[in-house]
Write an enzyme that holds these catalytic residues in place. Structure first.
Site, PDB file in Angstrom:
ATOM      1  N   LEU A 100       0.884  -1.169   0.000  1.00  0.00           N
ATOM      2  CA  LEU A 100       0.000   0.000   0.000  1.00  0.00           C
ATOM      3  C   LEU A 100       0.918   1.213   0.000  1.00  0.00           C
ATOM      4  CD1 LEU A 100      -2.661  -1.021   2.706  1.00  0.00           C
ATOM      5  CD2 LEU A 100      -2.955  -0.978   0.228  1.00  0.00           C
ATOM      6  N   ASP A 101       0.490   2.289  -0.659  1.00  0.00           N
ATOM      7  CA  ASP A 101       1.312   3.509  -0.687  1.00  0.00           C
ATOM      8  C   ASP A 101       1.520   4.037   0.731  1.00  0.00           C
ATOM      9  OD1 ASP A 101       1.251   3.374  -3.429  1.00  0.00           O
ATOM     10  OD2 ASP A 101      -0.411   4.800  -3.629  1.00  0.00           O
ATOM     11  N   ILE A 102       2.523   4.880   0.872  1.00  0.00           N
ATOM     12  CA  ILE A 102       2.849   5.402   2.208  1.00  0.00           C
ATOM     13  C   ILE A 102       1.667   6.160   2.835  1.00  0.00           C
ATOM     14  CG2 ILE A 102       3.942   7.533   1.339  1.00  0.00           C
ATOM     15  CD1 ILE A 102       6.063   7.013   3.662  1.00  0.00           C
TER      16      ILE A 102
END
Ligand code: URA
Length: 231
Positions: A100-102
């Protein structure tokens, strides 16, 4: 990690119970009897109880409610990783199933089961991942139709997504792929912007509402079996 915690993780009892075992002189670390429960043990220490090597766990499965500002990786010099949030003596074996993106929050499976992870991420399995999306602009009927048909991104056209409209600017979007920044790029194509992104489902696994951001729990036997049934 403290010796009492280490033994509790290895299923020798509660912290109190393992404290008694340690106090009674039944535990050795690298062949030396240790009677202090606070003794620190490292991964490669050789721990025995009653002369038998302590064998740690086989496969482990956790669900994490990923917070922002941690990265979906096992190591990083710049940021905390999702693995840093898991308190377990075998944490070095663990990895996240996909990324998952930051700035994305929500459901992330953490495991040391490479085969299951590989299968869950296999694009041929068409496993849907459901995201809550808060958008800058309203989502139109034509946007929904586009999402449900397929969005021609630069490098590929997305497979048909499922859309559940919550409000004008909030939707649940389910996609069966997991390309880099995919949800954000899909809405970008529609001249929109994702302001908040949270994964709420991975196949038949739902994020546990009771988990605050940064909290995790073990998957139940049923949840593990349900995931295995997907592949
Ligand atoms: N799509 C994105 O754009 N970001 C994520 O973190 C997951 C899916």
């Amino acid at each position: 990690m403290r010796l009492d915690k280490f033994l509790a993780h290895a299923n020798y009892g509660t912290r109190k119970e393992v404290g008694e075992i340690i106090k009674s002189g039944r535990v050795t670390v690298n062949d030396k009897v240790i009677k202090t429960r606070k003794e620190k043990v490292k991964d490669d220490d050789y721990v025995e109880v009653d002369g038998y090597k302590v064998v740690l766990e086989g496969f482990m499965y956790f669900m994490l409610n990923k917070p922002k500002d941690v990265i979906s990786a096992t190591e990083s010099y710049e940021h905390d990783t999702v693995i840093d949030l898991i308190d377990h003596p075998q944490y070095r074996e663990l990895f996240p199933v996909g990324r998952l993106d930051i700035d994305t929050t929500g459901l992330l499976i953490i495991t040391n089961d490479g085969k299951l992870s590989y299968q869950l991420l296999n694009p041929k399995k068409d496993i849907f991942k459901k995201y809550y999306c808060k958008l800058k602009n309203d989502v139109t009927k034509s946007d929904v139709a586009f999402l449900e048909t397929g969005i021609p991104l630069k490098d590929f056209t997305t497979k048909p997504a499922k859309v559940e409209v919550i409000n004008d600017d909030e939707v649940y979007l389910s996609i069966s792929e997991g390309k880099f920044h995919q949800v954000k790029r899909m809405f970008q194509y529609l001249n929109n912007e994702v302001l908040e992104l949270k994964r709420v489902e991975f196949g038949n696994l739902q994020l546990d509402d009771a988990l605050e951001l940064g909290e995790y729990r073990r998957l139940t036997e049923e949840e593990i079996n349900n995931l295995k049934n997907l592949i």
